[in-house]
Write a protein that holds these residues in place. Sequence first.
Motif, mmCIF file in Angstrom:
data_model
loop_
_atom_site.group_PDB
_atom_site.id
_atom_site.type_symbol
_atom_site.label_atom_id
_atom_site.label_comp_id
_atom_site.label_asym_id
_atom_site.label_seq_id
_atom_site.Cartn_x
_atom_site.Cartn_y
_atom_site.Cartn_z
ATOM 1 N N ARG A 22 0.832 -1.210 0.000
ATOM 2 C CA ARG A 22 0.000 0.000 0.000
ATOM 3 C C ARG A 22 0.864 1.257 0.000
ATOM 4 O O ARG A 22 0.554 2.238 -0.683
ATOM 5 C CB ARG A 22 -0.937 -0.004 1.216
ATOM 6 C CG ARG A 22 -2.099 -0.971 1.101
ATOM 7 C CD ARG A 22 -3.128 -0.732 2.203
ATOM 8 N NE ARG A 22 -2.572 -0.984 3.531
ATOM 9 C CZ ARG A 22 -2.581 -2.161 4.136
ATOM 10 N NH1 ARG A 22 -3.093 -3.211 3.531
ATOM 11 N NH2 ARG A 22 -2.076 -2.298 5.355
ATOM 12 N N ALA A 23 1.970 1.210 0.773
ATOM 13 C CA ALA A 23 2.863 2.369 0.823
ATOM 14 C C ALA A 23 3.509 2.618 -0.536
ATOM 15 O O ALA A 23 3.645 3.770 -0.972
ATOM 16 C CB ALA A 23 3.936 2.155 1.889
ATOM 17 N N VAL A 24 3.905 1.552 -1.230
ATOM 18 C CA VAL A 24 4.478 1.708 -2.570
ATOM 19 C C VAL A 24 3.445 2.306 -3.508
ATOM 20 O O VAL A 24 3.738 3.232 -4.283
ATOM 21 C CB VAL A 24 4.975 0.355 -3.113
ATOM 22 C CG1 VAL A 24 5.380 0.475 -4.575
ATOM 23 C CG2 VAL A 24 6.156 -0.157 -2.288
ATOM 24 N N HIS A 25 2.234 1.810 -3.457
ATOM 25 C CA HIS A 25 1.168 2.325 -4.320
ATOM 26 C C HIS A 25 0.925 3.805 -4.062
ATOM 27 O O HIS A 25 0.757 4.592 -5.002
ATOM 28 C CB HIS A 25 -0.115 1.525 -4.078
ATOM 29 C CG HIS A 25 -1.244 1.881 -4.978
ATOM 30 N ND1 HIS A 25 -2.161 2.855 -4.671
ATOM 31 C CD2 HIS A 25 -1.601 1.402 -6.196
ATOM 32 C CE1 HIS A 25 -3.042 2.959 -5.653
ATOM 33 N NE2 HIS A 25 -2.729 2.096 -6.582
ATOM 34 N N ASP A 26 0.917 4.194 -2.789
ATOM 35 C CA ASP A 26 0.694 5.608 -2.448
ATOM 36 C C ASP A 26 1.820 6.481 -3.008
ATOM 37 O O ASP A 26 1.571 7.590 -3.509
ATOM 38 C CB ASP A 26 0.613 5.786 -0.934
ATOM 39 C CG ASP A 26 -0.667 5.212 -0.340
ATOM 40 O OD1 ASP A 26 -1.612 4.936 -1.112
ATOM 41 O OD2 ASP A 26 -0.713 5.020 0.889
ATOM 42 N N ARG A 27 3.051 6.004 -2.928
ATOM 43 C CA ARG A 27 4.177 6.788 -3.441
ATOM 44 C C ARG A 27 4.110 6.904 -4.964
ATOM 45 O O ARG A 27 4.443 7.953 -5.528
ATOM 46 C CB ARG A 27 5.497 6.154 -3.001
ATOM 47 C CG ARG A 27 5.796 6.358 -1.527
ATOM 48 C CD ARG A 27 7.154 5.780 -1.140
ATOM 49 N NE ARG A 27 7.498 6.130 0.231
ATOM 50 C CZ ARG A 27 7.153 5.422 1.295
ATOM 51 N NH1 ARG A 27 6.469 4.296 1.132
ATOM 52 N NH2 ARG A 27 7.493 5.818 2.506
ATOM 53 N N LEU A 28 3.696 5.837 -5.621
ATOM 54 C CA LEU A 28 3.565 5.885 -7.074
ATOM 55 C C LEU A 28 2.517 6.915 -7.513
ATOM 56 O O LEU A 28 2.631 7.504 -8.584
ATOM 57 C CB LEU A 28 3.183 4.503 -7.619
ATOM 58 C CG LEU A 28 4.311 3.472 -7.678
ATOM 59 C CD1 LEU A 28 3.731 2.088 -7.961
ATOM 60 C CD2 LEU A 28 5.321 3.855 -8.747
ATOM 61 N N ALA A 29 1.514 7.107 -6.674
ATOM 62 C CA ALA A 29 0.450 8.060 -7.002
ATOM 63 C C ALA A 29 0.780 9.480 -6.556
ATOM 64 O O ALA A 29 0.024 10.411 -6.828
ATOM 65 C CB ALA A 29 -0.862 7.612 -6.342
ATOM 66 N N GLY A 30 1.917 9.660 -5.876
ATOM 67 C CA GLY A 30 2.282 10.971 -5.350
ATOM 68 C C GLY A 30 3.041 11.825 -6.342
ATOM 69 O O GLY A 30 3.235 11.438 -7.507
ATOM 70 N N PRO A 31 3.511 12.995 -5.889
ATOM 71 C CA PRO A 31 4.137 13.965 -6.796
ATOM 72 C C PRO A 31 5.624 13.763 -7.043
ATOM 73 O O PRO A 31 6.214 14.458 -7.865
ATOM 74 C CB PRO A 31 3.904 15.289 -6.061
ATOM 75 C CG PRO A 31 3.941 14.914 -4.603
ATOM 76 C CD PRO A 31 3.324 13.541 -4.527
ATOM 77 N N GLN A 32 6.272 12.830 -6.330
ATOM 78 C CA GLN A 32 7.709 12.659 -6.486
ATOM 79 C C GLN A 32 8.083 12.177 -7.886
ATOM 80 O O GLN A 32 7.323 11.426 -8.512
ATOM 81 C CB GLN A 32 8.239 11.628 -5.485
ATOM 82 C CG GLN A 32 8.495 12.144 -4.090
ATOM 83 C CD GLN A 32 9.175 11.092 -3.227
ATOM 84 O OE1 GLN A 32 8.714 9.964 -3.134
ATOM 85 N NE2 GLN A 32 10.270 11.460 -2.600
#
Length: 202
Positions: A75-85
């Motif tokens: 879930r944390a990886v998925h959230d980062r993929l959807a973020g602005p970084q």
Amino acid sequence: MLAVWLRVSMAAGETGEALVAAAVALLDEGGPGAVTLREVGRRAGVSHNAPYKHFADKEALLAAVAARELAGQGRAVHDRLAGPQPPGGVVRSIMHAYVAWALAHPARFKLVYGAWTRGSAELGEAAAATRSAFVSAVAQAQQAGQLPAGDPERLTALLLALAHGAVDLALAGHLAAAGKGRADPSDLVDDLLAYLGPPASA
């Protein structure tokens, strides 16, 4: 992938979740040897027979614990993929989060990546989904020119091997910023990503 993570978190229901949470606490306190179905039931506030209605034995319970840990990472990886970084920053943050989790919870780390005597569909699905998400992050960084071209699966394996090995060394006292290696696991993650990244002149 989200469906897999949701199934992992909902499969056992409220009692099952309470049992898994109790098992996690016992694992953190004393390692796998401290986890027994009877003590897990006592910690969760249910009858001593209740755990056996959800888990066939201790290994099935520990597999559920490992699946929960992997699902959380996924879930944390998925959230980062959807973020602005940018993609390279996503890979770096994933690696740093992995190292931080492993160092903070060594018993969970060793459980998740230890040997299993039999398969678990729940654990297998959580592991596959989490790995797939990380491979996707690596592939995006490759496409952006922030990691070298090549098989993203193999590059993912290289990154994880470095992080995993560095954590093992640190936990055993053979790697420390002020001692052997003059680095901690996060430092070595940054070193590897710097070596793999585009030249500074680019």
